[in-house]
Scaffold this motif. Sequence first.
Motif, PDB file in Angstrom:
ATOM      1  N   HIS A  29      -3.433   9.633   1.975  1.00  0.00           N
ATOM      2  CA  HIS A  29      -2.613   8.530   2.503  1.00  0.00           C
ATOM      3  C   HIS A  29      -1.692   9.012   3.622  1.00  0.00           C
ATOM      4  CE1 HIS A  29      -3.934   6.313  -1.114  1.00  0.00           C
ATOM      5  NE2 HIS A  29      -3.763   5.255  -0.327  1.00  0.00           N
ATOM      6  N   TRP A  66     -12.943   6.938   0.664  1.00  0.00           N
ATOM      7  CA  TRP A  66     -12.503   7.154   2.031  1.00  0.00           C
ATOM      8  C   TRP A  66     -13.676   7.598   2.898  1.00  0.00           C
ATOM      9  CZ3 TRP A  66      -7.079   7.254   3.225  1.00  0.00           C
ATOM     10  CH2 TRP A  66      -6.240   7.144   2.110  1.00  0.00           C
ATOM     11  N   ASP A  70      -8.981   4.477   4.656  1.00  0.00           N
ATOM     12  CA  ASP A  70      -8.942   4.140   3.235  1.00  0.00           C
ATOM     13  C   ASP A  70      -9.811   2.910   3.004  1.00  0.00           C
ATOM     14  OD1 ASP A  70      -8.232   3.479   0.631  1.00  0.00           O
ATOM     15  OD2 ASP A  70      -6.077   3.789   0.957  1.00  0.00           O
ATOM     16  N   HIS A  80      -7.536  -1.844  -2.515  1.00  0.00           N
ATOM     17  CA  HIS A  80      -6.077  -2.027  -2.398  1.00  0.00           C
ATOM     18  C   HIS A  80      -5.608  -1.878  -0.942  1.00  0.00           C
ATOM     19  CE1 HIS A  80      -5.241   2.540  -3.275  1.00  0.00           C
ATOM     20  NE2 HIS A  80      -5.100   2.328  -1.991  1.00  0.00           N
ATOM     21  N   HIS A  97       0.838  -1.206   0.000  1.00  0.00           N
ATOM     22  CA  HIS A  97       0.000   0.000   0.000  1.00  0.00           C
ATOM     23  C   HIS A  97       0.874   1.258   0.000  1.00  0.00           C
ATOM     24  CE1 HIS A  97      -3.935   1.860   1.822  1.00  0.00           C
ATOM     25  NE2 HIS A  97      -3.587   2.400   0.682  1.00  0.00           N
TER      26      HIS A  97
HETATM   27 MN    MN Z   1      -4.865   3.587  -0.519  1.00  0.00          MN
END
Ligand code: MN
Length: 205
Positions: free
Chosen positions: A79, A130, A165, A169, A31
């Motif tokens: 992130h 998100w 998140d 992924h 990630h």
């Molecule tokens: Mn992500």
Amino acid sequence: MEPNRSYTLPKLPYDYSALAPSISEEQLRIHHTKHHQGYVNGANAIYEKLDKTRKDGGDIDQKATLKELSFHVGGFLLHALYWENMAPAGHGGGVPKGALGSRIEKEFGSFDRFKKEFTATANSVEGSGWAALTYCQKTGRLLLMQIEKHNVHVFPSFSVLMVVDVWEHAYYIDYKNDRAKYLENFWNIINWDAVNSRLEKALKG
Ligand code: MN
């Protein structure tokens, strides 16, 4: 000192194995080093293209370029917030204290109610996106934000206090398609001190 006009992948504030078992070493490493790095590269490539095109005097497809830039910049910034609002297993989770704890009770009625609403927000993101807990400077309210992709449904100028998140992924290696299970375990690694610090900074304006 002037920033250098591009982004750099931030280092994690803990080891890749620190969030296990909520998030495994393999999941976190990919990630961070592949996906987060991808948004750094994507945004920087657009910045370079803008500089070059302006220098050469060429035309910029503003609509396409700015849409893509918004996606990559949003991905980069979210992130960075996400890594920092998590803490190594055993050091996170529980119930928030301080200004954050009392504001959550005031806004949502109780921590449990907040937890339920935040989880529902994250669980119901359509596709990739998100959930965020934010603070509105104008109203003094804590508000939930449901972001699609990295950049859709963002309220300008709200202070982002905590994000999770929910792109596949973020959890697919550990949880396959079970987003709800990933979210259940996310509550064990929230760094409430970090979230509280963000709120205190926002309250100071
Ligand atoms: Mn992500």
